[in-house]
Design a protein around this motif. Sequence first.
Motif, PDB file in Angstrom:
ATOM      1  N   GLN A 117       0.911  -1.279   0.048  1.00 10.95           N
ATOM      2  CA  GLN A 117       0.077   0.142   0.074  1.00 10.95           C
ATOM      3  C   GLN A 117       0.872   1.408  -0.038  1.00 10.95           C
ATOM      4  O   GLN A 117       0.444   2.328  -0.527  1.00 10.95           O
ATOM      5  CB  GLN A 117      -0.955   0.013   1.256  1.00 10.95           C
ATOM      6  CG  GLN A 117      -1.972   1.171   1.157  1.00 10.95           C
ATOM      7  CD  GLN A 117      -2.780   1.278   2.453  1.00 10.95           C
ATOM      8  OE1 GLN A 117      -2.074   1.373   3.598  1.00 10.95           O
ATOM      9  NE2 GLN A 117      -4.070   1.459   2.455  1.00 10.95           N
ATOM     10  N   GLY A 118       1.966   1.216   0.617  1.00  8.42           N
ATOM     11  CA  GLY A 118       2.951   2.227   0.573  1.00  8.42           C
ATOM     12  C   GLY A 118       3.297   2.657  -0.740  1.00  8.42           C
ATOM     13  O   GLY A 118       3.985   3.869  -0.994  1.00  8.42           O
ATOM     14  N   ALA A 119       3.380   1.895  -1.654  1.00 10.80           N
ATOM     15  CA  ALA A 119       3.849   2.085  -3.096  1.00 10.80           C
ATOM     16  C   ALA A 119       2.995   3.082  -3.787  1.00 10.80           C
ATOM     17  O   ALA A 119       3.318   4.183  -4.319  1.00 10.80           O
ATOM     18  CB  ALA A 119       3.997   0.951  -3.839  1.00 10.80           C
ATOM     19  N   ALA A 120       1.575   2.929  -3.760  1.00 14.52           N
ATOM     20  CA  ALA A 120       0.690   3.666  -4.213  1.00 14.52           C
ATOM     21  C   ALA A 120       0.781   5.105  -3.497  1.00 14.52           C
ATOM     22  O   ALA A 120       0.503   6.163  -4.236  1.00 14.52           O
ATOM     23  CB  ALA A 120      -0.732   3.043  -4.086  1.00 14.52           C
ATOM     24  N   THR A 121       0.829   5.141  -2.317  1.00 13.74           N
ATOM     25  CA  THR A 121       0.787   6.231  -1.339  1.00 13.74           C
ATOM     26  C   THR A 121       2.163   7.078  -1.775  1.00 13.74           C
ATOM     27  O   THR A 121       2.036   8.348  -2.101  1.00 13.74           O
ATOM     28  CB  THR A 121       1.079   5.982   0.097  1.00 13.74           C
ATOM     29  OG1 THR A 121      -0.137   5.106   0.462  1.00 13.74           O
ATOM     30  CG2 THR A 121       1.207   6.850   0.884  1.00 13.74           C
ATOM     31  N   TRP A 139       7.794  -1.554  -4.489  1.00 18.52           N
ATOM     32  CA  TRP A 139       7.712  -3.188  -4.039  1.00 18.52           C
ATOM     33  C   TRP A 139       6.390  -3.581  -3.764  1.00 18.52           C
ATOM     34  O   TRP A 139       5.952  -3.324  -2.868  1.00 18.52           O
ATOM     35  CB  TRP A 139       8.901  -3.101  -2.882  1.00 18.52           C
ATOM     36  CG  TRP A 139       9.538  -4.476  -2.466  1.00 18.52           C
ATOM     37  CD1 TRP A 139       9.017  -5.441  -2.510  1.00 18.52           C
ATOM     38  CD2 TRP A 139      11.042  -4.592  -2.807  1.00 18.52           C
ATOM     39  NE1 TRP A 139       9.705  -6.637  -2.049  1.00 18.52           N
ATOM     40  CE2 TRP A 139      11.080  -6.064  -2.151  1.00 18.52           C
ATOM     41  CE3 TRP A 139      12.014  -3.689  -2.645  1.00 18.52           C
ATOM     42  CZ2 TRP A 139      12.298  -6.778  -1.987  1.00 18.52           C
ATOM     43  CZ3 TRP A 139      13.245  -4.533  -2.437  1.00 18.52           C
ATOM     44  CH2 TRP A 139      13.374  -5.953  -2.218  1.00 18.52           C
ATOM     45  N   SER A 140       6.142  -4.822  -4.360  1.00 17.92           N
ATOM     46  CA  SER A 140       4.878  -5.536  -4.060  1.00 17.92           C
ATOM     47  C   SER A 140       3.914  -4.558  -4.171  1.00 17.92           C
ATOM     48  O   SER A 140       3.001  -4.809  -3.687  1.00 17.92           O
ATOM     49  CB  SER A 140       4.918  -6.187  -2.779  1.00 17.92           C
ATOM     50  OG  SER A 140       6.162  -7.115  -2.677  1.00 17.92           O
ATOM     51  N   GLY A 141       3.849  -3.628  -5.010  1.00 16.08           N
ATOM     52  CA  GLY A 141       2.927  -2.505  -5.491  1.00 16.08           C
ATOM     53  C   GLY A 141       3.067  -1.956  -6.650  1.00 16.08           C
ATOM     54  O   GLY A 141       4.079  -2.255  -7.254  1.00 16.08           O
ATOM     55  N   GLY A 142       2.268  -0.825  -6.758  1.00 17.35           N
ATOM     56  CA  GLY A 142       2.353  -0.020  -8.112  1.00 17.35           C
ATOM     57  C   GLY A 142       2.130   1.552  -8.006  1.00 17.35           C
ATOM     58  O   GLY A 142       1.825   2.043  -6.806  1.00 17.35           O
ATOM     59  N   PHE A 143       2.190   2.045  -9.170  1.00 17.08           N
ATOM     60  CA  PHE A 143       1.829   3.460  -9.371  1.00 17.08           C
ATOM     61  C   PHE A 143       0.080   3.603  -8.951  1.00 17.08           C
ATOM     62  O   PHE A 143      -0.761   2.477  -9.192  1.00 17.08           O
ATOM     63  CB  PHE A 143       1.850   4.017 -10.637  1.00 17.08           C
ATOM     64  CG  PHE A 143       3.051   4.253 -11.316  1.00 17.08           C
ATOM     65  CD1 PHE A 143       3.953   5.283 -10.992  1.00 17.08           C
ATOM     66  CD2 PHE A 143       3.757   3.020 -11.858  1.00 17.08           C
ATOM     67  CE1 PHE A 143       5.013   5.675 -11.273  1.00 17.08           C
ATOM     68  CE2 PHE A 143       5.122   3.506 -12.344  1.00 17.08           C
ATOM     69  CZ  PHE A 143       5.813   4.380 -11.886  1.00 17.08           C
ATOM     70  N   ALA A 144      -0.232   4.566  -8.072  1.00 15.15           N
ATOM     71  CA  ALA A 144      -1.519   4.691  -7.955  1.00 15.15           C
ATOM     72  C   ALA A 144      -2.332   5.082  -9.130  1.00 15.15           C
ATOM     73  O   ALA A 144      -2.060   5.773  -9.930  1.00 15.15           O
ATOM     74  CB  ALA A 144      -1.712   5.805  -6.845  1.00 15.15           C
ATOM     75  N   GLN A 145      -3.519   4.647  -9.155  1.00 13.81           N
ATOM     76  CA  GLN A 145      -4.322   4.484 -10.545  1.00 13.81           C
ATOM     77  C   GLN A 145      -4.891   6.151 -10.577  1.00 13.81           C
ATOM     78  O   GLN A 145      -5.411   6.244 -11.594  1.00 13.81           O
ATOM     79  CB  GLN A 145      -5.506   3.524 -10.291  1.00 13.81           C
ATOM     80  CG  GLN A 145      -4.785   2.136 -10.628  1.00 13.81           C
ATOM     81  CD  GLN A 145      -5.926   0.947 -10.470  1.00 13.81           C
ATOM     82  OE1 GLN A 145      -7.100   1.054 -11.171  1.00 13.81           O
ATOM     83  NE2 GLN A 145      -5.931  -0.072  -9.800  1.00 13.81           N
ATOM     84  N   ASP A 146      -5.288   6.664  -9.444  1.00 12.35           N
ATOM     85  CA  ASP A 146      -5.902   7.999  -9.566  1.00 12.35           C
ATOM     86  C   ASP A 146      -4.615   9.045  -9.202  1.00 12.35           C
ATOM     87  O   ASP A 146      -5.119  10.020  -9.182  1.00 12.35           O
ATOM     88  CB  ASP A 146      -6.628   8.177  -8.287  1.00 12.35           C
ATOM     89  CG  ASP A 146      -6.119   7.783  -7.040  1.00 12.35           C
ATOM     90  OD1 ASP A 146      -4.626   7.547  -6.963  1.00 12.35           O
ATOM     91  OD2 ASP A 146      -6.368   7.824  -5.950  1.00 12.35           O
ATOM     92  N   MET A 147      -3.470   8.762  -9.849  1.00 11.66           N
ATOM     93  CA  MET A 147      -2.584  10.027 -10.022  1.00 11.66           C
ATOM     94  C   MET A 147      -2.862  10.675 -10.932  1.00 11.66           C
ATOM     95  O   MET A 147      -3.593  10.446 -12.043  1.00 11.66           O
ATOM     96  CB  MET A 147      -1.041   9.365 -10.143  1.00 11.66           C
ATOM     97  CG  MET A 147      -0.326   8.723  -9.230  1.00 11.66           C
ATOM     98  SD  MET A 147       1.504   8.352  -9.957  1.00 11.66           S
ATOM     99  CE  MET A 147       1.029   7.622 -11.413  1.00 11.66           C
ATOM    100  N   VAL A 148      -2.347  12.115 -11.063  1.00 10.67           N
ATOM    101  CA  VAL A 148      -2.793  13.023 -12.172  1.00 10.67           C
ATOM    102  C   VAL A 148      -1.567  12.680 -13.132  1.00 10.67           C
ATOM    103  O   VAL A 148      -0.430  12.749 -13.000  1.00 10.67           O
ATOM    104  CB  VAL A 148      -2.579  14.415 -11.769  1.00 10.67           C
ATOM    105  CG1 VAL A 148      -3.038  15.319 -13.075  1.00 10.67           C
ATOM    106  CG2 VAL A 148      -4.001  14.609 -10.764  1.00 10.67           C
TER     107      VAL A 148
END
Length: 215
Positions: A117-121, A139-148
């Motif tokens: 969850q820290g990756a999206a944050t 790591w074990s995460g990715g870009f937040a889908q709601d980024m501008v």
Amino acid sequence: MKKSINFQYQAQYSVSHEPTFEEKEIWLILHGYGQLAEFFIRKFQEFDSSDRLFIAPEATNYGYLKGFAGRVGANWMTKHERELSIQNNHRYLDLLMENLLSQYKDIPTIKLLGFSQGAATATRWASRWAGEVDQLVLWSGGFAQDMVLEDAREKFSQTEVSLVMGDQDDMIRPESIEIQQELIKNLNKDVKTMIFRGGHEIDIEMLSRILESSE
């Protein structure tokens, strides 16, 4: 009728050593859902040095991991008041970095690692932070889908970005990988993918490789 009020709030963070403000490199590391910063940073402690400082902010939402007693974990947000949590996260991380960097005569290189969850944050925050991130590890995460996307495309244009995951991570679904691939395509960004043998965890051997390559 629902209203809100602003008030001063105290948040916790952990550091790998007492800052000397002469470090050349700062790693801001964001833990995953249900973790605590003081335990998360232990994975990084052996890589601490006089030139490298790790800082682990602790998310400000807390809850019992099971039932109504026992271990407590922190999270960056839930679906309840999600947007408010995101805004609070941004203010928190902005202030933390502002206070820290203001004490350096020579600004160190800033590197950012977000786990789960820290990756999206991390990507939400860094894509609109006033400072520059030299290296971003998701790591074990990715870009937040709601980024501008426009902001992120510009902000990360000079940032080295890596996606790290375990080959046995049952929390990463195929559809999530497809979404990340589409996001990366829209960001027009070269992203390095790194796979280790393991699950939803920080693998020390892989972490060592990443840190050695960043020196």
